[in-house]
Motif scaffolding. Structure first.
Motif, PDB file in Angstrom:
ATOM      1  N   SER A 117      71.904 -14.200  28.636  1.00 25.91           N
ATOM      2  CA  SER A 117      71.988 -12.871  28.016  1.00 25.91           C
ATOM      3  C   SER A 117      73.305 -12.657  27.286  1.00 25.91           C
ATOM      4  O   SER A 117      73.359 -11.918  26.296  1.00 25.91           O
ATOM      5  CB  SER A 117      71.804 -11.789  29.086  1.00 25.91           C
ATOM      6  OG  SER A 117      72.775 -11.929  30.107  1.00 25.91           O
ATOM      7  N   LYS A 118      74.388 -13.301  27.732  1.00 24.34           N
ATOM      8  CA  LYS A 118      75.670 -13.141  27.048  1.00 24.34           C
ATOM      9  C   LYS A 118      75.609 -13.705  25.635  1.00 24.34           C
ATOM     10  O   LYS A 118      76.253 -13.184  24.726  1.00 24.34           O
ATOM     11  CB  LYS A 118      76.776 -13.821  27.849  1.00 24.34           C
ATOM     12  CG  LYS A 118      77.118 -13.113  29.154  1.00 24.34           C
ATOM     13  CD  LYS A 118      78.274 -13.795  29.869  1.00 24.34           C
ATOM     14  CE  LYS A 118      78.617 -13.067  31.162  1.00 24.34           C
ATOM     15  NZ  LYS A 118      79.735 -13.726  31.889  1.00 24.34           N
ATOM     16  N   GLY A 164      60.976 -10.287  20.294  1.00 21.85           N
ATOM     17  CA  GLY A 164      61.431 -11.427  21.071  1.00 21.85           C
ATOM     18  C   GLY A 164      61.561 -12.708  20.277  1.00 21.85           C
ATOM     19  O   GLY A 164      62.482 -13.501  20.490  1.00 21.85           O
ATOM     20  N   THR A 165      60.633 -12.953  19.341  1.00 22.67           N
ATOM     21  CA  THR A 165      60.685 -14.195  18.570  1.00 22.67           C
ATOM     22  C   THR A 165      61.931 -14.271  17.693  1.00 22.67           C
ATOM     23  O   THR A 165      62.375 -15.375  17.345  1.00 22.67           O
ATOM     24  CB  THR A 165      59.425 -14.344  17.700  1.00 22.67           C
ATOM     25  OG1 THR A 165      59.198 -13.123  16.969  1.00 22.67           O
ATOM     26  CG2 THR A 165      58.204 -14.651  18.550  1.00 22.67           C
ATOM     27  N   ASP A 166      62.517 -13.121  17.334  1.00 25.60           N
ATOM     28  CA  ASP A 166      63.755 -13.150  16.549  1.00 25.60           C
ATOM     29  C   ASP A 166      64.885 -13.820  17.317  1.00 25.60           C
ATOM     30  O   ASP A 166      65.783 -14.426  16.720  1.00 25.60           O
ATOM     31  CB  ASP A 166      64.180 -11.731  16.168  1.00 25.60           C
ATOM     32  CG  ASP A 166      63.247 -11.092  15.150  1.00 25.60           C
ATOM     33  OD1 ASP A 166      62.404 -11.821  14.589  1.00 25.60           O
ATOM     34  OD2 ASP A 166      63.349  -9.877  14.922  1.00 25.60           O
ATOM     35  N   VAL A 224      57.671  -8.510  25.125  1.00 29.58           N
ATOM     36  CA  VAL A 224      58.847  -8.290  25.970  1.00 29.58           C
ATOM     37  C   VAL A 224      59.941  -7.629  25.139  1.00 29.58           C
ATOM     38  O   VAL A 224      60.248  -8.072  24.022  1.00 29.58           O
ATOM     39  CB  VAL A 224      59.364  -9.624  26.549  1.00 29.58           C
ATOM     40  CG1 VAL A 224      60.591  -9.394  27.424  1.00 29.58           C
ATOM     41  CG2 VAL A 224      58.270 -10.317  27.344  1.00 29.58           C
ATOM     42  N   ASN A 225      60.532  -6.572  25.668  1.00 31.90           N
ATOM     43  CA  ASN A 225      61.677  -5.937  25.016  1.00 31.90           C
ATOM     44  C   ASN A 225      62.805  -6.959  24.890  1.00 31.90           C
ATOM     45  O   ASN A 225      63.227  -7.544  25.883  1.00 31.90           O
ATOM     46  CB  ASN A 225      62.140  -4.746  25.857  1.00 31.90           C
ATOM     47  CG  ASN A 225      63.293  -3.989  25.215  1.00 31.90           C
ATOM     48  OD1 ASN A 225      63.852  -4.401  24.209  1.00 31.90           O
ATOM     49  ND2 ASN A 225      63.662  -2.871  25.823  1.00 31.90           N
ATOM     50  N   ILE A 264      65.500  -9.480  28.136  1.00 36.23           N
ATOM     51  CA  ILE A 264      65.498 -10.925  28.344  1.00 36.23           C
ATOM     52  C   ILE A 264      66.833 -11.380  28.927  1.00 36.23           C
ATOM     53  O   ILE A 264      67.897 -11.128  28.353  1.00 36.23           O
ATOM     54  CB  ILE A 264      65.189 -11.672  27.039  1.00 36.23           C
ATOM     55  CG1 ILE A 264      63.758 -11.337  26.583  1.00 36.23           C
ATOM     56  CG2 ILE A 264      65.348 -13.176  27.221  1.00 36.23           C
ATOM     57  CD1 ILE A 264      63.367 -11.964  25.264  1.00 36.23           C
ATOM     58  N   GLU A 265      66.767 -12.053  30.074  1.00 36.84           N
ATOM     59  CA  GLU A 265      67.959 -12.583  30.739  1.00 36.84           C
ATOM     60  C   GLU A 265      68.278 -13.989  30.243  1.00 36.84           C
ATOM     61  O   GLU A 265      69.419 -14.287  29.882  1.00 36.84           O
ATOM     62  CB  GLU A 265      67.733 -12.615  32.254  1.00 36.84           C
ATOM     63  CG  GLU A 265      68.897 -13.185  33.056  1.00 36.84           C
ATOM     64  CD  GLU A 265      70.067 -12.220  33.145  1.00 36.84           C
ATOM     65  OE1 GLU A 265      71.200 -12.695  33.331  1.00 36.84           O
ATOM     66  OE2 GLU A 265      69.846 -10.998  33.025  1.00 36.84           O
TER      67      GLU A 265
END
Length: 499
Positions: free
Chosen positions: A145-146, A156-158, A217-218, A222-223
């Motif tokens: 995520s960092k 999400g695909t971006d 998924v938002n 996403i982790e």
């Protein structure tokens, strides 16, 4: 009052005038004063970046101390123009050690990036287990995520673009809201098998070809994103023959409470340059002359008008309707041809801003952990005419409860609501825009929509044919029970329902 250094300069410079220029070069006068040749060699450079086995796609190449830079392409190749000798190139990529190389005229660059050894202790989610990276038997690239938090994304695909060597995203309609048609391949694997990449979200494999599952998924939830192939993907069986993308969403952190608000903005744009009408018509005339073929339709009248009036681009670039050919020019449905240069990409598309807002609340206690979030994305439309918008709302709730030392139960519920508005037959509209000649004006001298060669007028298409409003709801509920009867053995049962 002059400083010591300045006084020394006054004494030395007259003396230097007595020395022949070619003897100066870069000679040192003393520790403080140098006379350096003012000319500096500037060249174009190129090269290739790999990990020693495969090319690295999307590696960043930056000229230190400047804004000049680029990224490597699908083959790991890159090029930079007008780079001064002695410049320092910084080459970096996620999960690899950054290199700095001084440009001293070497061409081409063949750069091999080495994996960052510090990342070998990372715990990576692979298949139905977690491993330390140093114990992996196949190829795994993980982005946390960092690394993702500074990448504004409308879906999400971006986030997948450029995150891993060999991960290739293709977009059939890059300017269309909602992402258009996205294809995902893993170089060296997908081409060999010809099947789709398997997507796994929070441990559950999705149907093959369901790329939209990633967009459900938002992006802010996403982790980690892991790309698996070779030995690490085999646990999923034949479905994983083209590789696996594993997405893990965020959970509550141990013994802490986090409240987060995130807002980000993205400004997409699209552009495509075309030749002008003078160039096009004269090239067509030359081609017909060389081939001996008969000129079609009303093109002779158009070409003769250009030659008779000695038209140049400067005569038509202002779009002032001074030069007009009437009759079949060149098609029966084009009674009037106005010599002009009209940029249809600029006419139909503009630069817009996409807004992304997200609020999350998470934490944990000795027995339980929780994560909840609400996100909203307003994706601005680059299309200037007609109704076109895409607004998406996300919500997620994750709860884990440790009932005793060996039993944990929990739930993972998510929701997405998408409201997409777009012109009727947007694919046909995009085709018309892409194929619109630059000499075709939006309107005829009488104010009607201009047509050309049987193609609709793009502005008329967007404004007059109406629009479609697609409202999509998605609710996904997961309930699980996880037992740990002995150390290093976990048995997990999951029930899932999608609506």
């Amino acid at each position: 009052m002059l400083t010591n250094k300045k006084r020394l300069g006054i004494v030395v410079i007259p003396f230097l005038l007595l020395i022949p220029y070619h003897q100066l070069g870069a000679s040192a006068i003393d520790r403080n004063i140098y006379v350096v040749e003012s000319t500096q060699q500037i060249k174009d450079i190129s090269g290739n970046i790999s990990d020693g086995v495969e090319p690295i796609i999307g590696a960043n190449i930056q000229v230190k101390g400047s804004e000049t830079g680029t990224i490597s392409d699908i083959n790991g190749d890159f090029s930079l123009k007008n780079i001064p000798m002695g410049s320092t190139l910084i080459i970096s990529y996620i999960g690899y050690l950054t290199q700095e190389i001084i440009y001293q005229g070497q061409i081409p660059f063949n750069i091999v990036l080495r994996e960052d050894s510090k990342s070998l202790e990372e715990v990576v989610v692979v298949g139905y287990q977690s491993k330390e990276r140093k114990n992996l038997t196949g190829s795994v690239v993980t982005v946390d995520s960092k690394m993702l938090e500074d990448r504004p994304a409308a879906r999400g695909t971006d986030l997948l673009q450029g995150v891993a060597p060999g991960l290739i995203l293709t977009r059939g309609n890059p300017g269309r809201l909602g992402g258009g048609d996205v294809g995902i391949e893993i170089q060296g694997v997908s081409a060999r098998t010809g099947s789709d990449v398997l997507v796994v979200i929070d441990g559950l494999p999705q149907p093959l070809g369901s790329i939209d599952a990633i967009n459900s998924v938002n992006p802010n939830d996403i982790e980690t994103i892991s790309v698996l192939k070779d030995g690490e993907a085999v646990v999923y069986g034949s479905r994983a023959s083209s590789g696996v993308i594993v997405i893990t969403t965020k959970s509550g952190k141990k013994n802490r409470v986090d409240v987060s608000y995130t807002s980000s903005f993205k400004q997409p744009s699209i552009y495509n340059r075309k030749t002008n009408v003078i160039e096009t018509m004269l090239l067509m005339d030359k081609a017909w002359s060389m081939s001996g073929a008969e000129i079609m339709f009303g093109y002779p009248g158009v070409i003769n008008y250009i030659k008779d009036n000695n038209l140049t681009f400067n005569d038509i670039k202002n779009n002032d309707y001074k030069h007009i050919v009437t009759g079949q020019a060149p098609f029966p449905d084009t009674p009037v041809l106005v010599f002009s240069h009209h940029d249809w990409m600029k006419e139909m598309y503009s630069t817009v801003i996409t807004h992304n807002y997200d609020v999350s609340f998470s934490g944990s206690t000795e027995k339980a952990s929780y994560y909840t979030s609400v996100g909203y994305i307003d994706e601005g439309s680059m299309l200037r005419y007609g109704d076109n918008s895409n607004k998406t709302t996300f919500a997620r709730l994750k709860l884990d409860y440790r009932y005793n030392k060996w039993l944990t139960v929990g739930t993972n519920m998510s929701m997405r609501y998408q409201n997409l508005v777009e012109p009727v037959d947007i694919a046909g509209l995009e085709f018309t825009i892409a194929n619109r000649p630059p000499w075709d004006v939006p309107y005829t001298p009488s104010g009607n929509y201009s047509v050309w060669g049987g193609l609709r007028n793009p502005i008329g298409h967007a404004e007059e044919r109406g629009h479609l409003n697609q409202k999509r709801y998605m609710v996904n509920g997961q309930f699980f029970m996880e037992a740990t009867p002995i150390n290093n053995l976990k048995i997990r049962a999951v029930a899932q329902k999608k609506l």
